[in-house]
Scaffold this motif. Sequence first.
Motif, PDB file in Angstrom:
ATOM      1  N   LEU A 139       3.444  17.685  -4.344  1.00 13.98           N
ATOM      2  CA  LEU A 139       2.745  16.403  -4.428  1.00 13.98           C
ATOM      3  C   LEU A 139       3.295  15.520  -3.323  1.00 13.98           C
ATOM      4  CD1 LEU A 139       0.913  14.269  -5.825  1.00 13.98           C
ATOM      5  CD2 LEU A 139       2.931  13.634  -7.180  1.00 13.98           C
ATOM      6  N   ASN A 140       2.472  15.215  -2.325  1.00 12.48           N
ATOM      7  CA  ASN A 140       2.884  14.379  -1.210  1.00 12.48           C
ATOM      8  C   ASN A 140       2.240  13.001  -1.352  1.00 12.48           C
ATOM      9  OD1 ASN A 140       4.217  16.605  -0.277  1.00 12.48           O
ATOM     10  ND2 ASN A 140       2.981  16.873   1.568  1.00 12.48           N
ATOM     11  N   THR A 141       3.065  11.979  -1.424  1.00 11.71           N
ATOM     12  CA  THR A 141       2.532  10.624  -1.491  1.00 11.71           C
ATOM     13  C   THR A 141       2.160  10.167  -0.088  1.00 11.71           C
ATOM     14  OG1 THR A 141       3.853  10.074  -3.436  1.00 11.71           O
ATOM     15  CG2 THR A 141       2.983   8.238  -2.143  1.00 11.71           C
ATOM     16  N   ALA A 142       0.906   9.809   0.090  1.00 10.94           N
ATOM     17  CA  ALA A 142       0.448   9.209   1.344  1.00 10.94           C
ATOM     18  C   ALA A 142       0.019   7.784   1.016  1.00 10.94           C
ATOM     19  CB  ALA A 142      -0.674  10.023   1.966  1.00 10.94           C
ATOM     20  N   SER A 143      -1.258   7.482   1.134  1.00 17.83           N
ATOM     21  CA  SER A 143      -1.774   6.139   0.895  1.00 17.83           C
ATOM     22  C   SER A 143      -3.267   6.182   1.145  1.00 17.83           C
ATOM     23  CB  SER A 143      -1.118   5.141   1.851  1.00 17.83           C
ATOM     24  OG  SER A 143      -1.791   3.901   1.850  1.00 17.83           O
ATOM     25  N   ALA A 144      -3.988   5.215   0.564  1.00 14.49           N
ATOM     26  CA  ALA A 144      -5.394   5.045   0.954  1.00 14.49           C
ATOM     27  C   ALA A 144      -5.496   4.796   2.452  1.00 14.49           C
ATOM     28  CB  ALA A 144      -6.021   3.897   0.177  1.00 14.49           C
ATOM     29  N   ALA A 145      -4.431   4.244   3.049  1.00 18.32           N
ATOM     30  CA  ALA A 145      -4.413   4.036   4.500  1.00 18.32           C
ATOM     31  C   ALA A 145      -4.533   5.344   5.260  1.00 18.32           C
ATOM     32  CB  ALA A 145      -3.135   3.311   4.911  1.00 18.32           C
ATOM     33  N   GLY A 146      -4.159   6.450   4.643  1.00 23.86           N
ATOM     34  CA  GLY A 146      -4.279   7.748   5.282  1.00 23.86           C
ATOM     35  C   GLY A 146      -5.704   8.268   5.318  1.00 23.86           C
ATOM     36  N   LEU A 147      -6.573   7.687   4.506  1.00 27.43           N
ATOM     37  CA  LEU A 147      -7.993   8.036   4.524  1.00 27.43           C
ATOM     38  C   LEU A 147      -8.824   6.937   5.174  1.00 27.43           C
ATOM     39  CD1 LEU A 147      -8.288   9.310   0.832  1.00 27.43           C
ATOM     40  CD2 LEU A 147      -8.133  10.729   2.886  1.00 27.43           C
ATOM     41  N   LEU A 148      -8.359   5.702   5.065  1.00 27.49           N
ATOM     42  CA  LEU A 148      -9.091   4.540   5.556  1.00 27.49           C
ATOM     43  C   LEU A 148      -8.307   3.915   6.710  1.00 27.49           C
ATOM     44  CD1 LEU A 148     -10.054   3.227   2.009  1.00 27.49           C
ATOM     45  CD2 LEU A 148     -11.485   4.562   3.583  1.00 27.49           C
ATOM     46  N   SER A 149      -7.514   2.888   6.450  1.00 29.50           N
ATOM     47  CA  SER A 149      -6.659   2.300   7.475  1.00 29.50           C
ATOM     48  C   SER A 149      -5.794   1.232   6.829  1.00 29.50           C
ATOM     49  CB  SER A 149      -7.503   1.700   8.611  1.00 29.50           C
ATOM     50  OG  SER A 149      -6.706   1.503   9.754  1.00 29.50           O
ATOM     51  N   ALA A 150      -4.916   0.620   7.626  1.00 26.16           N
ATOM     52  CA  ALA A 150      -4.013  -0.420   7.132  1.00 26.16           C
ATOM     53  C   ALA A 150      -4.009  -1.570   8.128  1.00 26.16           C
ATOM     54  CB  ALA A 150      -2.604   0.131   6.944  1.00 26.16           C
ATOM     55  N   PRO A 151      -4.883  -2.554   7.958  1.00 28.12           N
ATOM     56  CA  PRO A 151      -4.899  -3.687   8.890  1.00 28.12           C
ATOM     57  C   PRO A 151      -3.515  -4.323   9.009  1.00 28.12           C
ATOM     58  CG  PRO A 151      -6.802  -3.779   7.427  1.00 28.12           C
ATOM     59  CD  PRO A 151      -5.913  -2.686   6.915  1.00 28.12           C
ATOM     60  N   GLY A 152      -3.104  -4.564  10.246  1.00 27.59           N
ATOM     61  CA  GLY A 152      -1.836  -5.226  10.482  1.00 27.59           C
ATOM     62  C   GLY A 152      -0.634  -4.320  10.573  1.00 27.59           C
ATOM     63  N   ASP A 153      -0.807  -3.015  10.323  1.00 29.73           N
ATOM     64  CA  ASP A 153       0.341  -2.105  10.358  1.00 29.73           C
ATOM     65  C   ASP A 153      -0.100  -0.781  10.977  1.00 29.73           C
ATOM     66  OD1 ASP A 153       2.617  -0.558   9.901  1.00 29.73           O
ATOM     67  OD2 ASP A 153       3.088  -1.582   8.039  1.00 29.73           O
ATOM     68  N   ALA A 154      -0.047  -0.713  12.293  1.00 31.06           N
ATOM     69  CA  ALA A 154      -0.504   0.484  13.000  1.00 31.06           C
ATOM     70  C   ALA A 154       0.338   1.719  12.704  1.00 31.06           C
ATOM     71  CB  ALA A 154      -0.566   0.216  14.499  1.00 31.06           C
ATOM     72  N   PRO A 155       1.679   1.638  12.751  1.00 29.63           N
ATOM     73  CA  PRO A 155       2.471   2.839  12.469  1.00 29.63           C
ATOM     74  C   PRO A 155       2.216   3.388  11.061  1.00 29.63           C
ATOM     75  CG  PRO A 155       3.835   1.193  13.544  1.00 29.63           C
ATOM     76  CD  PRO A 155       2.557   0.515  13.182  1.00 29.63           C
ATOM     77  N   TYR A 156       2.064   2.488  10.089  1.00 31.62           N
ATOM     78  CA  TYR A 156       1.800   2.934   8.715  1.00 31.62           C
ATOM     79  C   TYR A 156       0.475   3.686   8.659  1.00 31.62           C
ATOM     80  CZ  TYR A 156       1.661   2.634   3.592  1.00 31.62           C
ATOM     81  OH  TYR A 156       1.621   2.947   2.251  1.00 31.62           O
ATOM     82  N   SER A 157      -0.570   3.100   9.231  1.00 32.76           N
ATOM     83  CA  SER A 157      -1.885   3.727   9.203  1.00 32.76           C
ATOM     84  C   SER A 157      -1.885   5.089   9.887  1.00 32.76           C
ATOM     85  CB  SER A 157      -2.911   2.805   9.872  1.00 32.76           C
ATOM     86  OG  SER A 157      -4.202   3.366   9.847  1.00 32.76           O
ATOM     87  N   VAL A 158      -1.317   5.142  11.076  1.00 37.50           N
ATOM     88  CA  VAL A 158      -1.329   6.385  11.859  1.00 37.50           C
ATOM     89  C   VAL A 158      -0.508   7.474  11.174  1.00 37.50           C
ATOM     90  CG1 VAL A 158      -0.621   7.422  14.044  1.00 37.50           C
ATOM     91  CG2 VAL A 158      -1.781   5.197  14.025  1.00 37.50           C
ATOM     92  N   SER A 159       0.688   7.120  10.716  1.00 39.90           N
ATOM     93  CA  SER A 159       1.546   8.133  10.094  1.00 39.90           C
ATOM     94  C   SER A 159       1.002   8.591   8.747  1.00 39.90           C
ATOM     95  CB  SER A 159       2.981   7.610   9.954  1.00 39.90           C
ATOM     96  OG  SER A 159       3.031   6.431   9.177  1.00 39.90           O
ATOM     97  N   LYS A 160       0.345   7.704   8.009  1.00 44.29           N
ATOM     98  CA  LYS A 160      -0.246   8.119   6.737  1.00 44.29           C
ATOM     99  C   LYS A 160      -1.456   9.019   6.951  1.00 44.29           C
ATOM    100  CE  LYS A 160       2.472   6.156   3.673  1.00 44.29           C
ATOM    101  NZ  LYS A 160       3.271   6.949   2.711  1.00 44.29           N
ATOM    102  N   HIS A 161      -2.209   8.795   8.018  1.00 39.70           N
ATOM    103  CA  HIS A 161      -3.271   9.756   8.367  1.00 39.70           C
ATOM    104  C   HIS A 161      -2.670  11.132   8.630  1.00 39.70           C
ATOM    105  CE1 HIS A 161      -6.247   6.550   8.713  1.00 39.70           C
ATOM    106  NE2 HIS A 161      -7.152   7.450   9.024  1.00 39.70           N
ATOM    107  N   ALA A 162      -1.564  11.160   9.362  1.00 38.59           N
ATOM    108  CA  ALA A 162      -0.911  12.433   9.645  1.00 38.59           C
ATOM    109  C   ALA A 162      -0.393  13.082   8.371  1.00 38.59           C
ATOM    110  CB  ALA A 162       0.232  12.218  10.635  1.00 38.59           C
ATOM    111  N   ALA A 163       0.102  12.273   7.432  1.00 34.17           N
ATOM    112  CA  ALA A 163       0.590  12.822   6.162  1.00 34.17           C
ATOM    113  C   ALA A 163      -0.530  13.509   5.393  1.00 34.17           C
ATOM    114  CB  ALA A 163       1.218  11.714   5.316  1.00 34.17           C
ATOM    115  N   VAL A 164      -1.705  12.885   5.369  1.00 29.53           N
ATOM    116  CA  VAL A 164      -2.853  13.506   4.690  1.00 29.53           C
ATOM    117  C   VAL A 164      -3.241  14.801   5.402  1.00 29.53           C
ATOM    118  CG1 VAL A 164      -5.295  13.237   4.112  1.00 29.53           C
ATOM    119  CG2 VAL A 164      -3.711  11.335   3.740  1.00 29.53           C
ATOM    120  N   ALA A 165      -3.256  14.764   6.719  1.00 29.02           N
ATOM    121  CA  ALA A 165      -3.626  15.963   7.475  1.00 29.02           C
ATOM    122  C   ALA A 165      -2.650  17.111   7.222  1.00 29.02           C
ATOM    123  CB  ALA A 165      -3.680  15.638   8.967  1.00 29.02           C
TER     124      ALA A 165
END
Length: 268
Positions: free
Chosen positions: A137-163
């Motif tokens: 079970l890997n915790t990512a975030s909705a940001a990993g499917l959508l995005s995270a306004p105001g936090d580019a590293p969070y959004s990008v790394s969470k996309h990678a976590a989902v991938a």
Amino acid sequence: MRIADSVIVITGGGSGIGAGLVRRFAAEGAQALVVADYRIEGAAALAGELGDRVSAVEVDVTDEAAVADLVAGALAEHGRIDLFCSNAGIPTGVGLEGGEVADRAWQRAWNVHVMAHVYAARAVLPVMVEAGSGYLLNTASAAGLLSAPGDAPYSVSKHAAVAFAEWLAYQYRDRGIRVSVLCPMGVDTPLLMDGLNSGAAAAKAVAASGEVLGVQAVAEAVVRGLADERFLILPHPEVGTYWAGKAADVEHWLAGMARLAAAAGTTA
């Protein structure tokens, strides 16, 4: 996946979503819970609260040797690991600005949100494959499917976590391994609430996106998702709708995200 009688390792387990999972898994009858955290105090408090089934370990999940030692210790103590929850996460609040501080934030987000999952999989999957079964079970975030306004590293790394979770799910499926990725929006944890209390624009954007759930609600969604062996576990069901809308009409989705970012004050 049955929680009852399982041996479970949880990183980032001393607070927030991780602590909520520990408490819920204990209530579900887990045989043993190994709670790892960068700060041992929270994990130790859970062990004191929940009794002998719970052990606390201080671990930096960005240190591959430390993660390997965590897995080896759990195996030596309990003989197996049925479920490994890779759960640690951090915000950064960084956008496009440069400099040493921003660059360190990018690297830290990558290490915590991506490489920690890689290190966990490297350590635990060989044992699970040999046993013919196991669950990640890997915790990512909705940001990993959508995005995270105001936090580019969070959004990008969470996309990678989902991938990465997706890659594991199909690559090891025929070896008896199952993988789920947890993708909540706002959750009442220090990660979000500290940001809201300090007025961080990125945290305000998350809170404006939908209901802020308690960790108990997230844990309930996790238990249901694991029982059904669903890849995507979405405590906020609307995330699935938003994700489908993004795929169907990305231009419309980008326009909506621009409005959300402007309302939260995260635009440049």
